[in-house]
Design an enzyme around this catalytic site. Structure first.
Site, short mmCIF file in Angstrom:
data_model
loop_
_atom_site.label_atom_id
_atom_site.label_comp_id
_atom_site.label_asym_id
_atom_site.label_seq_id
_atom_site.Cartn_x
_atom_site.Cartn_y
_atom_site.Cartn_z
N ASP A 93 -22.65 65.42 98.28
CA ASP A 93 -22.51 66.17 97.22
C ASP A 93 -23.11 67.62 97.81
O ASP A 93 -22.77 68.63 97.23
CB ASP A 93 -23.40 65.79 95.97
CG ASP A 93 -22.58 64.71 95.18
OD1 ASP A 93 -21.40 64.83 95.23
OD2 ASP A 93 -23.45 63.85 94.78
N LYS A 109 -31.10 71.53 119.02
CA LYS A 109 -32.02 70.33 118.09
C LYS A 109 -33.04 71.47 117.70
O LYS A 109 -33.87 71.95 118.23
CB LYS A 109 -32.44 69.38 119.22
CG LYS A 109 -33.30 68.20 118.74
CD LYS A 109 -33.72 67.40 119.80
CE LYS A 109 -34.45 66.13 119.22
NZ LYS A 109 -35.72 66.23 120.36
N LYS A 114 -17.02 60.64 83.60
CA LYS A 114 -16.75 61.05 84.98
C LYS A 114 -15.16 61.06 85.15
O LYS A 114 -14.39 61.98 85.47
CB LYS A 114 -17.28 60.28 85.99
CG LYS A 114 -17.45 61.09 87.28
CD LYS A 114 -18.40 60.16 88.34
CE LYS A 114 -19.97 60.47 88.30
NZ LYS A 114 -20.77 59.75 89.47
N PHE A 130 -13.60 56.98 92.07
CA PHE A 130 -14.66 55.83 92.14
C PHE A 130 -16.12 56.49 91.64
O PHE A 130 -16.30 57.75 91.78
CB PHE A 130 -15.15 55.23 93.61
CG PHE A 130 -13.99 54.27 94.07
CD1 PHE A 130 -12.88 54.66 94.12
CD2 PHE A 130 -14.24 52.84 94.25
CE1 PHE A 130 -11.64 53.80 94.54
CE2 PHE A 130 -13.62 51.90 94.69
CZ PHE A 130 -12.28 52.39 94.69
N ASN A 189 -24.57 58.53 104.30
CA ASN A 189 -24.98 57.63 103.32
C ASN A 189 -24.77 56.06 103.83
O ASN A 189 -24.19 56.00 104.88
CB ASN A 189 -24.33 57.85 101.97
CG ASN A 189 -22.90 57.93 102.15
OD1 ASN A 189 -22.39 56.98 102.26
ND2 ASN A 189 -22.30 59.19 102.04
N LYS A 213 -13.23 64.52 85.62
CA LYS A 213 -12.37 64.79 86.98
C LYS A 213 -11.06 64.99 86.42
O LYS A 213 -10.24 65.23 87.65
CB LYS A 213 -12.82 63.79 87.87
CG LYS A 213 -14.29 63.78 88.26
CD LYS A 213 -14.74 63.60 89.91
CE LYS A 213 -16.00 63.50 90.04
NZ LYS A 213 -16.39 63.99 91.52
N1 CTP Z 1 -15.92 63.07 95.27
C1 CTP Z 1 -15.13 63.97 95.78
N2 CTP Z 1 -16.00 65.02 96.38
C2 CTP Z 1 -17.19 65.25 96.41
C3 CTP Z 1 -17.83 64.14 95.85
C4 CTP Z 1 -17.41 63.29 95.09
O1 CTP Z 1 -13.97 63.94 96.08
N3 CTP Z 1 -17.71 66.39 97.05
C5 CTP Z 1 -15.32 61.81 94.78
C6 CTP Z 1 -15.81 60.61 95.28
O2 CTP Z 1 -14.99 60.07 96.33
C7 CTP Z 1 -15.70 59.54 94.05
C8 CTP Z 1 -15.82 60.79 92.76
O3 CTP Z 1 -15.59 61.88 93.33
O4 CTP Z 1 -14.22 59.11 94.07
C9 CTP Z 1 -17.00 60.47 92.11
O5 CTP Z 1 -18.10 60.68 92.93
P1 CTP Z 1 -19.56 60.47 92.74
O6 CTP Z 1 -20.41 60.92 93.94
O7 CTP Z 1 -19.84 59.26 91.82
O8 CTP Z 1 -19.62 61.84 91.57
P2 CTP Z 1 -20.10 63.22 91.46
O9 CTP Z 1 -18.99 63.95 90.79
O10 CTP Z 1 -20.84 63.44 92.79
O11 CTP Z 1 -21.22 63.20 90.45
P3 CTP Z 1 -22.67 62.69 90.39
O12 CTP Z 1 -23.43 62.69 91.68
O13 CTP Z 1 -23.30 63.66 89.49
O14 CTP Z 1 -22.71 61.21 90.00
#
Ligand code: CTP
Length: 409
Positions: free
Chosen positions: A290, A300, A347, A333, A223, A351
């Protein structure tokens, strides 16, 4: 600005005086930049050069950049009959830095040898000391040096460990002095740590950057996160006296605190779990994947005229959610596509984190990759909106909320 060297006049007394001891290593040129940066930051550097340092850089250079006379053995110790120069310098200094610190000077400091103005001043001085070693890797690794550094660290001296790379002698290894920016951060912390806030001595784990999930030997899913926000939070927590550990998926930059470079979500999860065992605060600023490929292909993936390619992805583990435990203050975040502060609030609850930092990635000129951000910090006490500003200022606001939460304000 030429400055007479025969009658040294120290800068005006004040809490901003930083005594910079310069010894005879090739990294002495970086000390010139350090002194310049100190002046820019509003400090008053008072430079003491050893005789060996004078062979590399004439005092006039340091006098010009520090805007003050330079103290050294030749012109100060002797010609001014200066029995009290070391005491005087020690009294004026709020913080003392030795950069570059040669093996020889490190040995003298560790053993209380006071055979020149710098080492005598060190003995007479009672404030925070920062030492930035610089030498050949074999000298650095020698048990005599490692033992001397250990002794100094045990006595409360901050040692900024030398970094690895190409050395002036042409060899490769650990022995390069850290950058002036790293030393400056340590100096700023020494001033801040004297004030000692609620984060002082607390262990703070911060994650930064975007994880990379391996597809095959050459490709990954990643990303656009630059790691700047996490790095800014780590720097700010460090300045507040915290014992910081940065776990970064962005290229690791030099820092005065511990840094672990990781690549994938699984690697980040393992390091965070290990580092959080004894931590007080976890700040998950990293953009964590995610989903990750169900399997990594060896070698490859070849095109071979395939019309399309499907990669099966499976959900990663949620590092933030998995880290919950009593005594660990967690900061999450939420980078949302749009002004979805409602989603961020949800969120925070989902969390179970004390603090959630929301930002809108679609807002113009801020967020991912940028040097600026606009955030809303959501806590149990309420919400703080930080209008568009530098990531450093955003980090300061986040650290303020962390400290307020720690003290139960
Ligand atoms: N985070 C994490 N582990 C993951 C994904 C996210 O610890 N596998 C943490 C990120 O570092 C951030 C927070 O969770 O502090 C929220 O991440 P975000 O991507 O906004 O949320 P998601 O839980 O992935 O939800 P969504 O993608 O549905 O918005």
């Amino acid at each position: 600005m030429p400055v007479a060297q025969d009658r040294p006049v120290a800068p005006p007394a004040g809490a901003r005086t930083v005594l910079v001891g310069v010894t005879g290593g090739i990294a002495v040129y970086k000390a010139v930049e350090l002194v310049r940066s100190l002046v820019k930051e509003g400090f008053q550097p008072l430079v003491i050069e050893t005789e060996a340092a004078r062979r590399f850089v004439m005092p006039l250079t340091f006098a010009a950049v520090s805007q003050a006379p330079v103290l050294d053995d030749e012109t100060t110790w002797q010609s001014s009959g200066g029995w009290f120069q070391h005491i005087e310098a020690a009294r004026r200094a709020a913080v003392m830095v030795v950069a570059p610190a040669t093996a020889n000077t490190i040995a003298k400091l560790a053993h209380g040898i006071a055979d020149n103005l710098l080492t005598a001043t060190y003995l007479a001085y009672r404030g925070p000391v920062i030492v930035a070693p610089s030498m050949n890797w074999a000298m650095y690794e020698h048990p005599a040096t490692t033992e001397n550094l250990r002794v100094l660290a045990e006595r409360g001296v901050t040692i900024l460990a030398a970094t690895s790379g190409e050395l002036a002698c042409g060899e490769e290894g650990q022995g390069r002095m850290v950058s002036p920016q790293t030393i400056l951060l340590a100096v700023r912390r020494a001033f801040a740590a004297q004030a000692s806030g609620p984060l002082a001595g607390r262990r703070v784990v911060v994650t930064a950057g975007g994880t990379r999930e391996s597809v095959d030997a050459v490709r990954f899913l990643g990303n656009r996160s630059s790691g700047k926000m996490g790095r800014a939070v780590a720097d700010e927590a460090y300045l507040h006296g915290a014992d910081v550990v940065l776990v970064t998926a962005a290229p690791a930059e030099e820092s005065p605190y511990a840094t672990h470079a990781v690549e994938s979500t699984a690697e980040m999860a393992a390091v965070v779990a290990r580092e959080c065992a004894a931590a007080d605060v976890l700040v998950m600023a990293a953009a964590v994947a995610d989903f990750t490929p169900a399997a990594t292909v060896d070698g490859k993936i070849e095109r071979n005229n395939k019309p399309s390619l499907s990669i099966e992805l499976v959900a990663t583990s949620d590092i933030l959610a998995a880290s919950a435990r009593p005594g660990l203050l967690r900061v999450g975040f939420a980078a949302e596509a749009g002004p979805r502060v409602d989603r961020a609030r949800a969120k925070r609850k989902a969390k179970g984190v004390e603090i959630l930092v929301f930002n809108d990635i679609l807002a113009e000129g801020v967020g991912i990759g940028s040097d600026e951000n606009e955030i809303t910090i959501i806590t149990g006490r309420g919400e703080t909106h930080v209008p568009r500003t530098s990531k450093t200022r955003c980090a300061a606001a986040i650290v303020t909320e962390i400290e307020a939460t720690l003290v139960g304000a």
